[in-house]
Design an enzyme around this catalytic site. Structure first.
Site, PDB file in Angstrom:
ATOM      1  N   GLY A 120       0.829  -1.203   0.000  1.00 49.85           N
ATOM      2  CA  GLY A 120       0.000   0.000   0.000  1.00 49.85           C
ATOM      3  C   GLY A 120       0.856   1.243   0.000  1.00 49.85           C
ATOM      4  N   HIS A 140      -2.369   7.760   6.963  1.00 49.35           N
ATOM      5  CA  HIS A 140      -1.379   8.600   6.270  1.00 49.35           C
ATOM      6  C   HIS A 140      -2.033   9.888   5.758  1.00 49.35           C
ATOM      7  CE1 HIS A 140       2.384   6.427   6.154  1.00 49.35           C
ATOM      8  NE2 HIS A 140       1.841   5.331   5.661  1.00 49.35           N
ATOM      9  N   HIS A 167      -4.383   1.773   7.787  1.00 46.71           N
ATOM     10  CA  HIS A 167      -3.015   2.299   7.782  1.00 46.71           C
ATOM     11  C   HIS A 167      -2.883   3.430   6.754  1.00 46.71           C
ATOM     12  CE1 HIS A 167       1.522   1.617   7.863  1.00 46.71           C
ATOM     13  NE2 HIS A 167       1.358   2.333   6.755  1.00 46.71           N
ATOM     14  N   GLU A 168      -3.388   3.202   5.543  1.00 49.02           N
ATOM     15  CA  GLU A 168      -3.240   4.204   4.473  1.00 49.02           C
ATOM     16  C   GLU A 168      -4.104   5.433   4.739  1.00 49.02           C
ATOM     17  OE1 GLU A 168      -0.750   3.787   2.717  1.00 49.02           O
ATOM     18  OE2 GLU A 168      -0.483   1.634   2.975  1.00 49.02           O
ATOM     19  N   CYS A 221       5.853  -0.080   7.095  1.00 45.96           N
ATOM     20  CA  CYS A 221       5.504   1.068   6.269  1.00 45.96           C
ATOM     21  C   CYS A 221       6.726   1.452   5.426  1.00 45.96           C
ATOM     22  CB  CYS A 221       5.107   2.239   7.171  1.00 45.96           C
ATOM     23  SG  CYS A 221       4.695   3.740   6.285  1.00 45.96           S
ATOM     24  N   LEU A 222       6.513   1.750   4.150  1.00 45.55           N
ATOM     25  CA  LEU A 222       7.639   2.125   3.281  1.00 45.55           C
ATOM     26  C   LEU A 222       8.305   3.417   3.739  1.00 45.55           C
ATOM     27  CD1 LEU A 222       6.236   1.210  -0.260  1.00 45.55           C
ATOM     28  CD2 LEU A 222       7.925  -0.043   1.074  1.00 45.55           C
ATOM     29  N   GLN A 276       3.143   9.917   0.934  1.00 41.72           N
ATOM     30  CA  GLN A 276       4.432   9.220   0.959  1.00 41.72           C
ATOM     31  C   GLN A 276       5.295   9.523  -0.271  1.00 41.72           C
ATOM     32  OE1 GLN A 276       2.439   5.294   2.043  1.00 41.72           O
ATOM     33  NE2 GLN A 276       4.405   5.127   3.074  1.00 41.72           N
TER      34      GLN A 276
HETATM   35 NI    NI Z   1       2.612   3.421   5.495  1.00 39.32          NI
END
Ligand code: NI
Length: 176
Positions: A45, A140, A136-137, A94-95, A50
């Protein structure tokens, strides 16, 4: 085109993203780039913050890195969780916090309402990994990263560990 992933504590990760009101070529390009960036980094995701864009858009593909990658690409524009129930604890990464994995408590089921790339509204009922990824997304887009969902003690430990991970990551990226 692959875009640069913003790494915590980059300020853009702490900002609330703005609603999308134009469903145009620019939006489609952003989404294409987000999928490309996400697949390159083997994430499931990615939210627009991000890659440094403050728009309420995130993408998901639970098959990323697997044989079926790209067959079920999910795009959520202006998403809203309209129902949540249950509780489940599972590992999350998370990236934007490369290498850090922590157990996070989330609702076990959610119903999300969003728009697609054409602006058409849809609803999706989700559980398991999909429900977790949506929460989670969406966090963000509200300027929240997953370590903020931990207890103060767990967050402190996570941040200590992350400092080391970040240094390694930066070294690795410098060699790219
Ligand atoms: Ni993330």
């Amino acid at each position: 085109m692959e875009r640069e992933i913003r790494i915590y504590p980059d300020e853009v990760l702490k900002k609330e993203a703005f609603p999308v009101d134009e469903f145009n070529a620019e939006l489609r390009e952003l989404v294409d780039d987000m999928f490309e960036t996400m697949y390159k980094r083997k994430g499931v995701g990615l939210a627009a913050n991000q890659v440094g864009v403050l728009k309420r858009v995130f993408v998901l593909d639970l098959n990323a890195g697997k044989e079926k990658e790209g067959q079920e690409k999910l795009v959520f524009v202006n998403p809203e969780i309209i129902h949540m129930e249950g509780e489940v604890v599972a590992e999350e990464g998370c990236l934007s916090l490369p290498g850090l994995w922590k157990k996070v408590k989330r609702a076990s089921k959610v119903v999300v309402k969003a728009q697609d790339l054409e602006g058409k509204e849809f609803q999706l009922q989700a559980e398991g990994l999909l429900a977790r990824a949506i929460q989670h997304e969406l966090d963000h887009l509200n300027g929240i990263v997953f370590i903020e969902r931990l207890s103060p003690l767990q967050r402190r430990l996570a941040l200590e560990k992350y400092k080391k991970l970040k240094r390694n990551y930066e070294r690795k990226m410098a060699r790219r």
